[in-house]
Design a protein around this motif. Structure first.
Motif, PDB file in Angstrom:
ATOM      1  N   GLN A  17      -9.430  18.627  25.034  1.00 47.41           N
ATOM      2  CA  GLN A  17      -8.594  17.457  24.767  1.00 47.41           C
ATOM      3  C   GLN A  17      -8.148  17.518  23.314  1.00 47.41           C
ATOM      4  O   GLN A  17      -8.865  18.020  22.448  1.00 47.41           O
TER       5      GLN A  17
ATOM      6  N   GLN B 178      -5.991  12.592  21.761  1.00 45.68           N
ATOM      7  CA  GLN B 178      -6.604  12.056  22.980  1.00 45.68           C
ATOM      8  C   GLN B 178      -8.020  11.553  22.702  1.00 45.68           C
ATOM      9  O   GLN B 178      -8.407  10.477  23.175  1.00 45.68           O
TER      10      GLN B 178
ATOM     11  N   THR C 175      -9.466   7.575  22.905  1.00 52.19           N
ATOM     12  CA  THR C 175     -10.682   7.186  23.623  1.00 52.19           C
ATOM     13  C   THR C 175     -11.642   6.452  22.692  1.00 52.19           C
ATOM     14  O   THR C 175     -12.214   5.415  23.059  1.00 52.19           O
TER      15      THR C 175
END
Length: 333
Positions: free
Chosen positions: A181, A185, A189
């Motif tokens: 990722q 990203q 999160t």
């Protein structure tokens, strides 16, 4: 009578937990200002990528007759130096000087936006020891701290008296089974983190039930999510996740030359990026700490393995007496 004492003990534990909850502010900034560590905190000024940065640390003197030896304790990714409190007390009572840094990007240290690397963190740690006049030390690393301790021992074998790895991550290459990722990203999160999500993740460290006492180390992290500084913390968390993913040490254990102890909680199944794995077979194959511990010990020329049955990811919190016994025995060798 026994029932009375058990009731009293439970009451005292509940009161201690409530006292800690009250002692943790509702919101904490990026450097945990307002949150008290168990020993005085000092700061080492650094310049990294042209940025002025402060690295926090505790330097705790022996409380018994000093033996002239120093132990460095390196924290994990989702932790900070204070969670070593009971280990610090035991070591200083045995005559050791104990140095406990918060790595840059963690705890009370600054959280700059830069390229994080284990080489840089190891160099920062060496600079700290040089500043403190420590020429040689026993280096103990838990979780991510185990990866850093390994890198430190590889870079500075002359400064590493002994190496202790407590349920280190990085015993396998996460790039093999964990989907990639981007930092963006990972940051997105991290920005969604709240106390409930942090609690859910920390519960995985204790496969036999989350102990309420662990809230002492969870609540400060949760308090950071409620502060305006949290985007800075989330960014550092994403950058250091990428560091772990991109910079494995699992291929280099055969090069470790110093005496090494591995203390491995056998029920640990930690995998960095575990939530990204979709294939059940891959998921089942990773994080197998009993095998990872044996394999790693076989690759290090002067290694000793102490398996702890029924223990998860944090032996120095979950099984303090067993952890300290293994550590003391190794330090005496």
């Amino acid at each position: 009578m026994i029932r009375f004492f058990l009731t009293l003990l439970c009451s005292l534990l509940v009161l201690a937990s409530l006292a800690q909850t009250a002692a943790t502010p509702a919101a904490l900034n990026a450097t945990l200002d307002g949150y008290a560590y168990p020993f005085p905190v000092r700061y080492l000024p650094l310049k990294l990528e042209g940025k002025a940065v402060r690295m926090a640390y505790m330097d705790v003197a022996a409380t018994a007759q000093a033996n002239g030896r120093t132990v460095v304790l390196l924290h994990g990714k989702n932790f900070f130096g204070a969670y070593w409190r009971e280990t610090i007390k035991a070591l200083t009572a045995a005559g050791f000087r104990v140095v406990v840094p918060d790595q840059v990007g963690f705890g009370k240290s600054d959280k700059p936006d830069l390229h994080y690397s284990f080489h840089q963190l190891a160099q920062n740690t060496r600079r700290l020891l040089d500043t403190l006049g420590v020429r040689r030390a026993v280096v103990v690393g838990h979780s991510m701290g185990g990866m850093l301790a390994t890198r430190f021992a590889l870079l500075y074998p002359e400064a590493t008296e002994k190496l202790v790895l407590e349920n280190p991550i990085g015993l396998e290459d996460y790039r093999v089974g964990v989907p990639y990722q981007t930092i963006a990203q990972a940051e997105a999160t991290e920005l969604k983190s709240i106390e409930a999500s942090i609690r859910k993740y920390h519960a995985t460290y204790y496969p036999h039930g989350y102990p309420q006492a662990h809230d002492e180390w969870l609540l400060p992290l949760a308090a950071q999510t409620r502060h305006p500084d949290f985007p800075q913390v989330a960014r550092a968390n994403a950058l250091t996740f990428d560091m772990i993913y991109q910079q494995p040490v699992s291929y280099e254990f055969s090069w470790v030359q110093v005496p090494t102890l591995l203390i491995i909680g056998q029920d640990d199944r930690t995998v960095v990026g575990k939530g990204l794995i979709k294939d059940p077979k891959t998921l089942a194959a990773m994080g197998q700490y009993p095998e990872l511990g044996r394999r790693t010990a076989s690759r290090i020329k002067r290694a000793k393995l102490v398996p702890l049955p029924g223990v998860g990811h944090i032996p120095h919190l979950e099984a303090l007496a067993k952890f300290q016994a293994a550590l003391r025995a190794f330090l005496r060798e």
